[in-house]
Scaffold this motif. Structure first.
Motif, PDB file in Angstrom:
ATOM      1  N   THR A 443       0.848  -1.176  -0.105  1.00 43.45           N
ATOM      2  CA  THR A 443      -0.005  -0.042   0.060  1.00 43.45           C
ATOM      3  C   THR A 443       0.910   1.265   0.023  1.00 43.45           C
ATOM      4  O   THR A 443       1.988   1.295   0.337  1.00 43.45           O
ATOM      5  CB  THR A 443      -0.797   0.049   1.274  1.00 43.45           C
ATOM      6  OG1 THR A 443      -0.066  -0.094   2.411  1.00 43.45           O
ATOM      7  CG2 THR A 443      -1.811  -1.270   1.283  1.00 43.45           C
ATOM      8  N   GLU A 447      -2.733   5.168   1.366  1.00 42.62           N
ATOM      9  CA  GLU A 447      -3.664   3.902   1.701  1.00 42.62           C
ATOM     10  C   GLU A 447      -3.403   3.231   3.019  1.00 42.62           C
ATOM     11  O   GLU A 447      -4.439   2.942   3.462  1.00 42.62           O
ATOM     12  CB  GLU A 447      -3.281   2.784   0.589  1.00 42.62           C
ATOM     13  CG  GLU A 447      -3.663   3.379  -0.911  1.00 42.62           C
ATOM     14  CD  GLU A 447      -3.270   2.299  -1.976  1.00 42.62           C
ATOM     15  OE1 GLU A 447      -3.874   2.293  -3.193  1.00 42.62           O
ATOM     16  OE2 GLU A 447      -2.109   1.779  -1.796  1.00 42.62           O
ATOM     17  N   ASN A 456      -2.170  -4.195  -0.743  1.00 44.94           N
ATOM     18  CA  ASN A 456      -3.172  -4.307  -1.757  1.00 44.94           C
ATOM     19  C   ASN A 456      -3.084  -5.813  -2.671  1.00 44.94           C
ATOM     20  O   ASN A 456      -2.123  -6.209  -2.887  1.00 44.94           O
ATOM     21  CB  ASN A 456      -3.065  -3.282  -2.665  1.00 44.94           C
ATOM     22  CG  ASN A 456      -3.388  -1.805  -2.138  1.00 44.94           C
ATOM     23  OD1 ASN A 456      -4.326  -1.855  -1.214  1.00 44.94           O
ATOM     24  ND2 ASN A 456      -2.752  -0.976  -2.920  1.00 44.94           N
ATOM     25  N   THR A 458      -4.935  -8.103  -5.731  1.00 44.09           N
ATOM     26  CA  THR A 458      -5.929  -8.353  -6.787  1.00 44.09           C
ATOM     27  C   THR A 458      -5.919  -9.793  -7.381  1.00 44.09           C
ATOM     28  O   THR A 458      -4.836 -10.167  -7.466  1.00 44.09           O
ATOM     29  CB  THR A 458      -5.900  -7.239  -7.933  1.00 44.09           C
ATOM     30  OG1 THR A 458      -4.416  -7.475  -8.478  1.00 44.09           O
ATOM     31  CG2 THR A 458      -6.036  -5.921  -7.452  1.00 44.09           C
TER      32      THR A 458
END
Length: 472
Positions: A443, A447, A456, A458
């Motif tokens: 991050t 953030e 983070n 995904t």
């Protein structure tokens, strides 16, 4: 230097205690991890290995009795012997101390030589090489051996210079000074400080790469200079290793490198230690002869790793003999630009649908929950976590142990679950299990301040399809 002088007594004292600590950590890892990874019901059972590989190719005591009981007994014996070496309880008796070091080496060699993928790390060979030399270190009341000291420095030189060469011949980011732009985020197991290192100014990171080249390509030649220059080269190496220690988890590699670097320091650097220098006597003739024989052996065995270091096709972390003596070393010849992690998930649902609720297994070291702070693990070595990092670079078909891991989780195997930080199915094993890939990035400062997350992540596709045990 002279064999009959005690100018390296403090160095030997500190080196031997440091080596004993590394052995201790290695055997603690054996006791905690060897059986679920390589035991009779392990992910890569030793029983299959010894049935397929001849003893002379990979000598180990476990060829004769590859059972969980033997693995546990040898692991605990290793812990006991490590504590004996650390305490110095028999340090005044040269033969007894030699037996302790010899048994430590033999036991650890026996684990490494049947450890297969889970023991295929360069620092295993490094520990065995240093450990074998130390068998001839002698009693604490005899003078340190100059020849043995040079052997340690030669090992340290191959470790550091080999690492520098593999970088310059490998990934272009080492030559254009950008590797640290990625390294702290994509290294095998980051720690909490890795996040802060990753967000240092780019100019600082690029300077760090330049410093790396100086320490690995120039400083190692200083190990062989007269004092105080050899000691200064050793201290620079120690400082460099400390920066690696605080910025990540590289098992005991950096710690063992520091232990080896201690051999460059004579008494002027270490006389502050709260230990009295005893009256030392000359090295006994049998020990001196044994050291001469070892020196000739090391000289002969050094040909292959030296040729390898000078070769444009330099191999990294390779042993040229089954006893792991005089090896070639290197680290991070290439740096991954993106971090991918495998998430293993299970469900108690009888059938898998789009509405199925999956729960994720958490590992002790490798990133999982984005909100969990990265752990400080080193100098301890989490072997499964490291293999999961490598596995994410390829496919499950490339890792024969991975399907066995999923099978053990479906069975609710307690030793295997003991390798993990969190079991999301404490009452009964899951019906189904699968593995998915995720892209991880640190991050940003904004953030992390807003969410508290360190990562983070995904989705990046499936790694292993959903499977279950056969219905009975």
């Amino acid at each position: 230097m002279n064999d009959d002088l005690a100018s390296y007594w403090y160095s030997r004292f500190l080196f031997e205690r440091g080596l004993a600590i590394i052995y201790l950590i290695g055997f603690i890892a054996v006791v905690n991890q060897f059986v679920p990874l390589l035991g009779e019901r392990g992910l890569q059972p030793v029983t299959r290995f010894v049935a397929a590989v001849p003893f002379r190719a990979s000598p180990s005591l476990f060829f004769f009795h590859p059972t969980d009981t033997a693995f546990r007994a040898a692991g605990w014996l290793g812990i006991l012997l490590s504590l004996v070496a650390l305490s110095g309880a028999v340090q005044s008796r040269g033969i007894a101390m030699a037996c302790v070091w010899a048994l430590l080496w033999l036991l650890y060699l026996s684990f490494v030589n049947v450890g297969q993928t889970f023991y295929a790390f360069g620092w295993e060979s490094l520990l065995l090489e240093a450990g074998f030399f130390t068998i001839l270190a002698g009693a604490g009341t005899t003078a340190p051996s100059t020849i043995l000291n040079w052997m340690y420095r030669w090992t340290l030189f191959r470790l550091m210079f080999g690492a520098g060469l593999i970088k310059m011949r490998g990934d272009p980011c080492w030559r254009n000074l950008t590797c640290l732009d990625y390294y702290f985020e994509t290294q095998p197991i980051p720690n909490a400080l890795s996040w802060y290192f990753h967000w240092l100014p780019r100019s600082v990171l690029h300077g760090g790469v330049a410093f790396n080249h100086v320490v690995e390509l120039i400083v190692p030649f200083g190990y062989f200079l007269p004092q105080p220059f050899a000691g200064i080269a050793g201290l620079i190496t120690i400082v460099f290793q400390l920066t690696l220690i605080v910025s990540g988890n590289l098992s005991w590699l950096n710690w063992l490198t520091i232990v080896l670097a201690i051999t460059t320091l004579d008494n002027r650097f270490l006389s502050w230690l709260p230990v009295s220098l005893p009256a030392v006597r000359p090295i006994p003739s049998p020990q001196r002869v044994a050291i001469y024989v070892l020196a000739v052996l090391v000289a002969l065995l050094s040909v292959a790793p030296t040729v390898n270091m000078l070769s444009p096709n330099q191999a990294m972390n390779m042993s040229f003999n089954p006893l792991h003596l005089v090896n070639t070393y290197g680290a991070f010849g290439s740096i991954t630009r993106e971090r991918y992690e495998i998430a293993i998930e299970g469900t108690s649902d009888e059938e898998v649908t789009e509405q199925t609720a999956w729960r994720e297994y958490q590992f002790k070291g490798k990133p999982g929950d984005p909100a969990r702070r990265p752990s400080q693990i080193a100098p301890y070595h989490l072997r499964l976590d490291w293999l999961m990092w490598f596995a994410a670079m390829g496919s499950a078909q490339d890792e024969p142990w991975f399907s066995g891991l999923l099978l053990r989780l479906l069975e609710g195997d307690r030793p295997t679950l003991g390798l993990l930080a969190e079991n999301p199915f404490p009452d009964r094993p899951p019906r189904w299990i699968r593995a998915r890939m995720f892209r991880y990035t640190f991050t940003t400062r904004a953030e992390r301040k807003a969410t508290g997350r360190w990562w983070n992540r995904t989705p990046a596709g499936d790694y292993f399809p959903a499977v279950r045990l056969p219905k009975t």
